[in-house]
Design an enzyme around this catalytic site. Structure first.
Site, short mmCIF file in Angstrom:
data_model
loop_
_atom_site.label_atom_id
_atom_site.label_comp_id
_atom_site.label_asym_id
_atom_site.label_seq_id
_atom_site.Cartn_x
_atom_site.Cartn_y
_atom_site.Cartn_z
N GLY A 185 0.83 -1.21 0.00
CA GLY A 185 0.00 0.00 0.00
C GLY A 185 0.86 1.25 0.00
O GLY A 185 1.87 1.31 0.70
N ARG A 244 0.82 -4.97 -5.16
CA ARG A 244 0.96 -6.16 -4.31
C ARG A 244 1.12 -7.32 -5.31
O ARG A 244 0.19 -7.64 -6.04
CB ARG A 244 -0.29 -6.35 -3.45
CG ARG A 244 -0.57 -5.16 -2.50
CD ARG A 244 -1.63 -5.52 -1.47
NE ARG A 244 -2.25 -4.37 -0.86
CZ ARG A 244 -1.81 -3.75 0.24
NH1 ARG A 244 -0.72 -4.16 0.84
NH2 ARG A 244 -2.48 -2.72 0.74
N CYS A 245 2.33 -7.92 -5.34
CA CYS A 245 2.69 -8.84 -6.44
C CYS A 245 2.64 -10.30 -6.01
O CYS A 245 3.41 -10.74 -5.16
CB CYS A 245 4.08 -8.47 -6.94
SG CYS A 245 4.71 -9.55 -8.21
N ASP A 290 5.01 -4.99 5.91
CA ASP A 290 5.42 -6.37 6.21
C ASP A 290 5.49 -7.28 4.98
O ASP A 290 6.42 -8.07 4.85
CB ASP A 290 4.55 -6.98 7.32
CG ASP A 290 3.08 -6.80 7.08
OD1 ASP A 290 2.70 -6.22 6.05
OD2 ASP A 290 2.28 -7.25 7.93
N THR A 349 4.34 2.68 5.58
CA THR A 349 2.94 2.21 5.66
C THR A 349 2.20 3.12 6.63
O THR A 349 2.77 3.53 7.65
CB THR A 349 2.83 0.75 6.15
OG1 THR A 349 1.49 0.51 6.62
CG2 THR A 349 3.77 0.44 7.31
N ASP A 381 0.00 2.22 8.55
CA ASP A 381 -0.48 1.43 9.69
C ASP A 381 0.36 1.53 10.96
O ASP A 381 -0.12 1.19 12.04
CB ASP A 381 -0.59 -0.05 9.30
CG ASP A 381 -1.65 -0.29 8.25
OD1 ASP A 381 -2.56 0.55 8.11
OD2 ASP A 381 -1.58 -1.33 7.56
N ASP A 429 2.67 -0.43 11.96
CA ASP A 429 2.62 -1.75 12.60
C ASP A 429 3.92 -2.54 12.44
O ASP A 429 3.88 -3.77 12.37
CB ASP A 429 1.43 -2.54 12.04
CG ASP A 429 1.51 -2.72 10.53
OD1 ASP A 429 2.36 -2.07 9.89
OD2 ASP A 429 0.71 -3.51 9.99
N ARG A 483 -6.37 -2.97 8.97
CA ARG A 483 -6.93 -4.31 8.88
C ARG A 483 -6.51 -5.15 10.08
O ARG A 483 -7.30 -5.90 10.63
CB ARG A 483 -6.39 -4.96 7.59
CG ARG A 483 -7.33 -5.86 6.92
CD ARG A 483 -6.90 -6.25 5.54
NE ARG A 483 -5.54 -5.87 5.16
CZ ARG A 483 -5.18 -5.66 3.90
NH1 ARG A 483 -6.04 -5.75 2.94
NH2 ARG A 483 -3.92 -5.35 3.62
N GLU A 531 -15.44 9.58 21.56
CA GLU A 531 -16.03 9.07 22.81
C GLU A 531 -15.61 7.62 23.07
O GLU A 531 -15.60 7.17 24.22
CB GLU A 531 -17.57 9.16 22.75
CG GLU A 531 -18.13 10.52 23.15
CD GLU A 531 -17.66 11.69 22.30
OE1 GLU A 531 -17.54 11.51 21.07
OE2 GLU A 531 -17.40 12.78 22.86
N GLU A 560 -10.87 -0.62 10.84
CA GLU A 560 -11.36 -1.53 9.79
C GLU A 560 -11.37 -3.00 10.25
O GLU A 560 -12.30 -3.74 9.96
CB GLU A 560 -10.35 -1.35 8.65
CG GLU A 560 -10.64 -1.93 7.35
CD GLU A 560 -9.41 -1.76 6.43
OE1 GLU A 560 -8.40 -1.11 6.82
OE2 GLU A 560 -9.47 -2.30 5.33
N LEU A 596 -9.00 7.70 1.15
CA LEU A 596 -8.52 9.09 1.23
C LEU A 596 -7.45 9.19 2.32
O LEU A 596 -6.60 10.10 2.30
CB LEU A 596 -9.67 10.08 1.49
CG LEU A 596 -10.44 10.08 2.80
CD1 LEU A 596 -9.72 10.89 3.87
CD2 LEU A 596 -11.83 10.64 2.57
N GLN A 597 -7.46 8.22 3.25
CA GLN A 597 -6.45 8.21 4.32
C GLN A 597 -5.05 7.91 3.80
O GLN A 597 -4.06 8.13 4.49
CB GLN A 597 -6.80 7.15 5.37
CG GLN A 597 -8.07 7.43 6.10
CD GLN A 597 -8.60 6.19 6.82
OE1 GLN A 597 -8.27 5.96 7.97
NE2 GLN A 597 -9.41 5.39 6.15
O1 F6P Z 1 -1.56 -1.44 4.87
C1 F6P Z 1 -2.12 -0.21 4.55
C2 F6P Z 1 -3.60 -0.32 4.33
O2 F6P Z 1 -4.10 0.95 3.97
C3 F6P Z 1 -4.40 -0.91 5.49
O3 F6P Z 1 -4.66 0.00 6.53
C4 F6P Z 1 -5.64 -1.37 4.78
O4 F6P Z 1 -6.27 -2.38 5.51
C5 F6P Z 1 -5.08 -1.88 3.47
O5 F6P Z 1 -3.87 -1.21 3.26
C6 F6P Z 1 -5.97 -1.69 2.28
O6 F6P Z 1 -5.35 -2.27 1.17
P1 F6P Z 1 -5.81 -2.03 -0.34
O7 F6P Z 1 -5.45 -0.62 -0.71
O8 F6P Z 1 -5.04 -3.01 -1.13
O9 F6P Z 1 -7.29 -2.22 -0.38
#
Ligand code: F6P
Length: 322
Positions: free
Chosen positions: A11, A72-73, A103, A126, A128, A130, A172, A188, A223, A253-254
């Protein structure tokens, strides 16, 4: 090492371009020949490898996405795909690789590096956040800023209509964006994949809030939370009590937008450190920043998903939402 190639994979994340720029210019600074691979590992297999000079990376530090494109290959997961990729690198006399991603990117890099004895350094890119071995990944800060901007806007309309909003953010497998944006956006409640989702507790909290004259609320849902996503959770909550409820899924958009100053500086530091690291003989490491210092961590450790969620941040959301 004379010829170094850089790619982005998985991503995209805001700040990847700043990292590419830093890698290319740092390499040139050390007298090396630099190459860019398009579309991540797919481009390695398709032989989309081109020389990059200082000019190739001008005017990109502020741009979101990745000028090298990303993918993503699946083919790189096969020995045949990796063999073709290696032959293409050999054809261009590439001696080392710098991969920017998360990762999945590092898993591919680790296997490939061992299989073909190719030095590789990973840069954490990324949204995330993570990966183990760095306090922050490139893109996380920008994504959080994008999310809180959205939450602020949703708050205006939520307050005007006395509504309950469920805002779903990316993640995810990781709740870092959810947690940080919940704190920054004054939510909240927050629901994240690292924790069980208890609808009863959530409903009880929202009821107490209503009794205490809180007429609108925002709940951030990652998500990957275990309640099945914002729509499902909203349905379950609606069954339990009468509250005008809406759902907003922020989605991709994030992942876009101009990187924040923090992400640009982080990306620039990591890009330079990656080049210096590879020239000093580091291999199969991810470069990160821990307590504001450059650190190298084995790729295998970085991807083991061993980051624990910071419980104190969950407590903070709850304390500030009374
Ligand atoms: O790993 C980054 C991320 O944006 C995650 O937060 C999200 O779950 C995932 O990629 C979405 O992947 P794609 O753009 O392939 O739908």
């Amino acid at each position: 090492i004379e010829r170094i190639a850089v790619l982005t994979s998985g991503g995209d994340a805001p700040g990847m371009n700043a990292a590419i720029r830093s890698v290319v210019r740092s390499g040139i600074y050390f007298g090396k020949q630099m190459f860019g691979i398009s579309q991540g590992y797919q481009g390695m297999i398709n032989n989309e490898i081109t020389p990059l000079n200082s000019k190739s990376v001008s005017n990109i530090v502020q741009r979101g996405g990745t000028i090298l494109k990303t993918a993503r290959c699946m083919a790189f997961k096969t020995p045949e795909g990796r063999k073709t990729a290696y032959e293409n690198l050999k054809h261009h006399k590439i001696d080392a690789l710098i991969v920017i991603g998360g990762d999945g990117t590092f898993t591919g890099a680790e296997i490939f590096s061992r299989e073909y004895n190719m030095p590789v350094i990973g840069i954490p890119g990324t949204i995330d956040n993570d990966l183990f071995g760095t306090d922050f990944t490139i893109g996380f800060d920008t994504a959080n800023n994008t999310v809180i901007e959205a939450i602020d806007k949703i708050r205006d309309t939520a307050a005007s209509h006395d509504r309950l909003f469920f805002v779903e953010v990316m993640g995810r497998d990781a709740g870092h964006i959810a947690l940080w944006s919940a704190i920054g956006g004054g939510a909240e409640a927050v629901l994240i994949p690292e924790k069980e989702t208890h609808i009863d507790d959530l409903v009880e909290k929202l009821m107490v809030d209503l009794k205490n004259q809180k007429t609108s609320s925002i709940v951030i849902v990652a998500e990957g939370d275990h309640g099945g996503g914002a729509f499902k959770i909203a349905e379950k909550v609606k069954e339990r009590f009468n509250y005008d409820t809406k759902v907003s899924i922020l989605g991709h958009l994030q992942r876009g937008g101009s990187p924040t100053s923090f992400d640009r500086v982080l990306a620039s530091r990591l890009g330079q450190a990656a080049v210096e690291g590879i020239l000093k003989g580091k291999n199969r490491k991810m470069v990160g920043i821990i307590s504001n210092r450059i650190e190298f961590t084995d790729l295998t450790l970085a991807i083991k998903n061993q980051i624990e969620v910071d419980e104190s941040l969950i407590d903070l959301v709850n304390i500030l939402a009374i």
